[in-house]
Design a protein around this motif. Structure first.
Motif, PDB file in Angstrom:
ATOM      1  N   GLY A  29      -0.067 -10.936 -25.603  1.00  0.00           N
ATOM      2  CA  GLY A  29      -0.232 -12.098 -24.742  1.00  0.00           C
ATOM      3  C   GLY A  29      -0.564 -11.736 -23.307  1.00  0.00           C
ATOM      4  N   GLY A  30      -1.247 -10.619 -23.106  1.00  0.00           N
ATOM      5  CA  GLY A  30      -1.632 -10.196 -21.767  1.00  0.00           C
ATOM      6  C   GLY A  30      -0.545  -9.468 -20.988  1.00  0.00           C
ATOM      7  N   LYS A  31       0.611  -9.229 -21.607  1.00  0.00           N
ATOM      8  CA  LYS A  31       1.706  -8.531 -20.931  1.00  0.00           C
ATOM      9  C   LYS A  31       2.015  -7.216 -21.633  1.00  0.00           C
ATOM     10  N   VAL A  32       2.192  -6.172 -20.842  1.00  0.00           N
ATOM     11  CA  VAL A  32       2.538  -4.864 -21.380  1.00  0.00           C
ATOM     12  C   VAL A  32       4.045  -4.815 -21.611  1.00  0.00           C
ATOM     13  N   GLN A  33       4.425  -4.359 -22.791  1.00  0.00           N
ATOM     14  CA  GLN A  33       5.830  -4.214 -23.168  1.00  0.00           C
ATOM     15  C   GLN A  33       6.091  -2.741 -23.451  1.00  0.00           C
ATOM     16  N   THR A  34       7.289  -2.272 -23.158  1.00  0.00           N
ATOM     17  CA  THR A  34       7.672  -0.894 -23.463  1.00  0.00           C
ATOM     18  C   THR A  34       9.068  -0.874 -24.067  1.00  0.00           C
ATOM     19  N   LYS A  35       9.308   0.145 -24.878  1.00  0.00           N
ATOM     20  CA  LYS A  35      10.645   0.334 -25.461  1.00  0.00           C
ATOM     21  C   LYS A  35      10.824   1.828 -25.697  1.00  0.00           C
ATOM     22  N   PRO A  36      11.864   2.419 -25.104  1.00  0.00           N
ATOM     23  CA  PRO A  36      12.118   3.852 -25.301  1.00  0.00           C
ATOM     24  C   PRO A  36      12.998   4.112 -26.530  1.00  0.00           C
ATOM     25  N   PHE A  37      12.841   5.303 -27.106  1.00  0.00           N
ATOM     26  CA  PHE A  37      13.596   5.712 -28.295  1.00  0.00           C
ATOM     27  C   PHE A  37      14.054   7.151 -28.149  1.00  0.00           C
ATOM     28  N   THR A  38      15.109   7.497 -28.889  1.00  0.00           N
ATOM     29  CA  THR A  38      15.628   8.864 -28.859  1.00  0.00           C
ATOM     30  C   THR A  38      14.859   9.794 -29.795  1.00  0.00           C
ATOM     31  N   ALA A  39      14.176   9.233 -30.799  1.00  0.00           N
ATOM     32  CA  ALA A  39      13.433  10.050 -31.768  1.00  0.00           C
ATOM     33  C   ALA A  39      12.086   9.400 -32.080  1.00  0.00           C
ATOM     34  N   ARG A  40      11.091  10.232 -32.326  1.00  0.00           N
ATOM     35  CA  ARG A  40       9.753   9.723 -32.644  1.00  0.00           C
ATOM     36  C   ARG A  40       9.767   8.851 -33.902  1.00  0.00           C
ATOM     37  N   GLU A  41      10.573   9.230 -34.873  1.00  0.00           N
ATOM     38  CA  GLU A  41      10.640   8.471 -36.119  1.00  0.00           C
ATOM     39  C   GLU A  41      11.114   7.039 -35.870  1.00  0.00           C
ATOM     40  N   LEU A  42      12.045   6.859 -34.958  1.00  0.00           N
ATOM     41  CA  LEU A  42      12.527   5.515 -34.619  1.00  0.00           C
ATOM     42  C   LEU A  42      11.421   4.695 -33.965  1.00  0.00           C
TER      43      LEU A  42
END
Length: 69
Positions: A29-42
């Motif tokens: 929807g025109g907005k950048v979202q981010t989410k961090p994780f402890t492992a690449r698999e997650l």
């Protein structure tokens, strides 16, 4: 809640020295979202869930920034 099927993903990035170094970024929807994780698999698993979400009959009002069908 507005729905958007215009979703684009970036590759998962690694930011060394962080508690959760694997970061998933996507545009919805025109907005950048981010989410961090402890492992690449997650991060990969969460990305797959987002990709499949528009085809499923589920709705998540607790996560309004995430794409939902």
């Amino acid at each position: 809640m507005n729905r958007s099927y215009d979703v684009r993903f970036w590759n998962i990035t690694v930011k060394k020295g962080r508690k959760r170094p694997y970061v998933l970024r996507w545009l919805v929807g025109g907005k950048v979202q981010t989410k961090p994780f402890t492992a690449r698999e997650l991060a990969d698993s969460f990305k797959s869930e987002l990709i499949q979400a528009p085809g499923e009959a589920r709705h998540s009002p607790s996560r309004p920034a995430y794409p939902s069908p």
